[in-house]
Design a protein around this motif. Sequence first.
Motif, PDB file in Angstrom:
ATOM      1  N   ALA A 114       0.354  -1.246  -0.018  1.00 17.99           N
ATOM      2  CA  ALA A 114       1.533  -0.618  -0.620  1.00 17.99           C
ATOM      3  C   ALA A 114       1.191   0.728  -1.238  1.00 17.99           C
ATOM      4  N   PRO A 120       6.287   5.073   4.541  1.00 23.01           N
ATOM      5  CA  PRO A 120       6.954   4.431   3.392  1.00 23.01           C
ATOM      6  C   PRO A 120       7.557   3.079   3.755  1.00 23.01           C
ATOM      7  N   GLU A 121       8.026   2.908   5.008  1.00 23.34           N
ATOM      8  CA  GLU A 121       8.613   1.622   5.389  1.00 23.34           C
ATOM      9  C   GLU A 121       7.573   0.503   5.379  1.00 23.34           C
ATOM     10  N   ARG A 123       4.919   0.562   3.329  1.00 26.91           N
ATOM     11  CA  ARG A 123       4.691   0.309   1.913  1.00 26.91           C
ATOM     12  C   ARG A 123       5.783  -0.583   1.335  1.00 26.91           C
ATOM     13  N   LEU A 124       7.020  -0.350   1.786  1.00 32.12           N
ATOM     14  CA  LEU A 124       8.147  -1.175   1.326  1.00 32.12           C
ATOM     15  C   LEU A 124       7.987  -2.635   1.759  1.00 32.12           C
ATOM     16  N   ASP A 128       7.658  -5.807  -0.802  1.00 33.48           N
ATOM     17  CA  ASP A 128       8.605  -6.928  -0.710  1.00 33.48           C
ATOM     18  C   ASP A 128       7.899  -8.277  -0.780  1.00 33.48           C
ATOM     19  N   LYS A 147      11.063   5.815  -2.620  1.00 33.18           N
ATOM     20  CA  LYS A 147      11.712   4.571  -2.202  1.00 33.18           C
ATOM     21  C   LYS A 147      10.892   3.332  -2.590  1.00 33.18           C
ATOM     22  N   PRO A 148       9.590   3.331  -2.300  1.00 36.05           N
ATOM     23  CA  PRO A 148       8.794   2.179  -2.750  1.00 36.05           C
ATOM     24  C   PRO A 148       8.817   2.019  -4.266  1.00 36.05           C
ATOM     25  N   ALA A 151      11.997   0.427  -5.268  1.00 27.11           N
ATOM     26  CA  ALA A 151      11.974  -0.990  -4.861  1.00 27.11           C
ATOM     27  C   ALA A 151      11.194  -1.826  -5.877  1.00 27.11           C
TER      28      ALA A 151
END
Length: 406
Positions: A114, A120-121, A123-124, A128, A147-148, A151
Amino acid sequence: MAIKDFIVPRWKHSNPKVRIQAVRTLSPDMLDILKQIVENDPDPRVRIEAIHQLTDIPFLKHIVSTDNDIETRQSATSKLNSCYADQIHSTSDPSLQGALILQIDDEKILAHIASDAERPEIRLLAIDRIDNPHLLCQIAEKNCGLKPGKAIVNKLSNPKHLELISKNASNKKIKKYARDKLTNLWESMDAMSPEKQLEWELEELCLSLEQVVATEKWADSSALLTHLQKQWDKIDPDNTHPLKRRFNQTRRKIEEQLDQIDRKQDTVTQMTELCKKLEVLVEESQQTSILSNTPDNLSYYEKKVESIKERWEHAELSVQDGIIPFSVYHNLSSRYSRSIEQLDRFILDRTAAHETYQSCIKNLETTCQELEQLDALDDKETVKKLNDLKNKWADILKKMPCGLPV
């Protein structure tokens, strides 16, 4: 040491400690040998050492599903997680990276992904799958992206964690996002029901324990554990709240670690004391004379050595459990073996020397008796016999392991 140990490779040696050292010298490309060790070696410690060298994912999965030893399976699972992480960093295929993230069940490895993954997707996806709030806060402090970061804030509800992010996050927008959520949270807490307030306070205690596990700061955890338990008993005296199960699970993890630390300290202390006792015996034995080493006296040393050997073997169980590092054990074991070898040799040599001494004394007594039976010295035959007895006496004295007692 068995005779076959001289002709087989060291990773097939009869002594598992020798096999462990041998496995550490094997390279990862010696795949067939490493697999053979993992599948056939009877000692879990040796199998685990071989697993550390492997990167064959199908084979590691096979070990996870078939090995009878729980620690071996855990080691294979841990190695699998590392292999998945390596593949994520080495591939540029996002679909493959996503699939690999779903295979990882180690939150610390997920936290590294992460923080370090390029997309970034990805890392997301890693974020999660992380529930530990302390790891989430650590990720937010690194350059994880907007974004992360958001989240992470969305996953947190504890004011302490949101406050940490509002102060320490790497991105100003993430800090503001955390401050805004924190403000809304404090406003909503004023209208919180007593039941919700109770749950929030108990969750605070759970999170305090979970922070110890996440940071692995065990030094002061015993006092903290006692303090938090008293706090819990004060808030929930009947210990009936559903969060108690979560609290107890984390508490057991900490207690297991504290027990392991205590066992490590106790084992190292005990082994060190046994080495000291052996060294005192060695020094004491070197100051004794052959005449004093009667069977009773030697039996004293034998009993002392056997007692120490039994206690050492009992302490070695902690080594087999992995309680103390092999390097620490190796140093103590070398010290122990050196003293045992000296004492075993001393008992063996002194036993033989004492027997020889007793035999020589008997021969000297016989010579004296023969000498006393001689009549006149003017007889040539008597003179010859006297000279023979003198020579015999001299030969016996040469064989004696020590001088005659005064």
